[in-house]
Scaffold this motif. Sequence first.
Motif, PDB file in Angstrom:
ATOM      1  N   ARG A  40      -0.766   5.580   3.274  1.00  0.00           N
ATOM      2  CA  ARG A  40      -0.673   4.189   3.311  1.00  0.00           C
ATOM      3  C   ARG A  40      -1.797   3.447   2.292  1.00  0.00           C
ATOM      4  O   ARG A  40      -1.373   2.498   1.941  1.00  0.00           O
ATOM      5  N   ILE A  41      -3.052   4.102   2.281  1.00  0.00           N
ATOM      6  CA  ILE A  41      -3.979   3.613   1.705  1.00  0.00           C
ATOM      7  C   ILE A  41      -3.761   3.663   0.262  1.00  0.00           C
ATOM      8  O   ILE A  41      -3.635   2.702  -0.814  1.00  0.00           O
ATOM      9  N   ALA A  42      -3.209   4.900  -0.256  1.00  0.00           N
ATOM     10  CA  ALA A  42      -2.877   5.247  -1.659  1.00  0.00           C
ATOM     11  C   ALA A  42      -1.624   4.165  -1.878  1.00  0.00           C
ATOM     12  O   ALA A  42      -1.782   3.498  -3.169  1.00  0.00           O
ATOM     13  N   GLN A  43      -0.733   4.005  -1.100  1.00  0.00           N
ATOM     14  CA  GLN A  43       0.237   2.931  -1.538  1.00  0.00           C
ATOM     15  C   GLN A  43      -0.235   1.725  -1.723  1.00  0.00           C
ATOM     16  O   GLN A  43      -0.027   0.835  -2.603  1.00  0.00           O
ATOM     17  N   ALA A  44      -1.023   1.068  -0.931  1.00  0.00           N
ATOM     18  CA  ALA A  44      -1.559  -0.410  -0.864  1.00  0.00           C
ATOM     19  C   ALA A  44      -2.668  -0.357  -2.181  1.00  0.00           C
ATOM     20  O   ALA A  44      -2.555  -1.484  -2.666  1.00  0.00           O
ATOM     21  N   LEU A  45      -3.300   0.855  -2.491  1.00  0.00           N
ATOM     22  CA  LEU A  45      -4.215   0.601  -3.876  1.00  0.00           C
ATOM     23  C   LEU A  45      -3.270   0.528  -4.895  1.00  0.00           C
ATOM     24  O   LEU A  45      -4.172  -0.143  -5.916  1.00  0.00           O
ATOM     25  N   GLY A  46      -2.265   1.165  -5.199  1.00  0.00           N
ATOM     26  CA  GLY A  46      -1.364   1.289  -6.420  1.00  0.00           C
ATOM     27  C   GLY A  46      -2.168   2.395  -7.109  1.00  0.00           C
ATOM     28  O   GLY A  46      -3.191   2.932  -6.775  1.00  0.00           O
ATOM     29  N   PRO A  47      -1.265   2.725  -8.243  1.00  0.00           N
ATOM     30  CA  PRO A  47      -1.757   3.875  -9.056  1.00  0.00           C
ATOM     31  C   PRO A  47      -3.306   3.632  -9.895  1.00  0.00           C
ATOM     32  O   PRO A  47      -3.948   4.700  -9.816  1.00  0.00           O
ATOM     33  N   THR A  48      -3.368   2.431 -10.183  1.00  0.00           N
ATOM     34  CA  THR A  48      -4.680   2.321 -11.093  1.00  0.00           C
ATOM     35  C   THR A  48      -6.050   2.539  -9.983  1.00  0.00           C
ATOM     36  O   THR A  48      -6.943   3.400 -10.227  1.00  0.00           O
ATOM     37  N   LEU A  49      -5.897   1.816  -9.068  1.00  0.00           N
ATOM     38  CA  LEU A  49      -7.129   1.973  -7.985  1.00  0.00           C
ATOM     39  C   LEU A  49      -7.256   3.334  -7.409  1.00  0.00           C
ATOM     40  O   LEU A  49      -8.034   4.218  -7.230  1.00  0.00           O
TER      41      LEU A  49
END
Length: 57
Positions: A40-49
Amino acid sequence: MPALAEALTGRFTAHHGYLVGMNLNLVDAATAAIADLDARIAQALGPTLTAAVEGSQ
């Protein structure tokens, strides 16, 4: 393993086995929750972050 089995012979009851199993289930549940949060954190951060976070490790 043989030494451990010998050390626990007569001292490790079914109740101990139940407690060990219960704790292993708790570890599995916590591991699954952490994996879910990571996703969920990876999804919220998006690919760049996400790439920036992974690059800093």
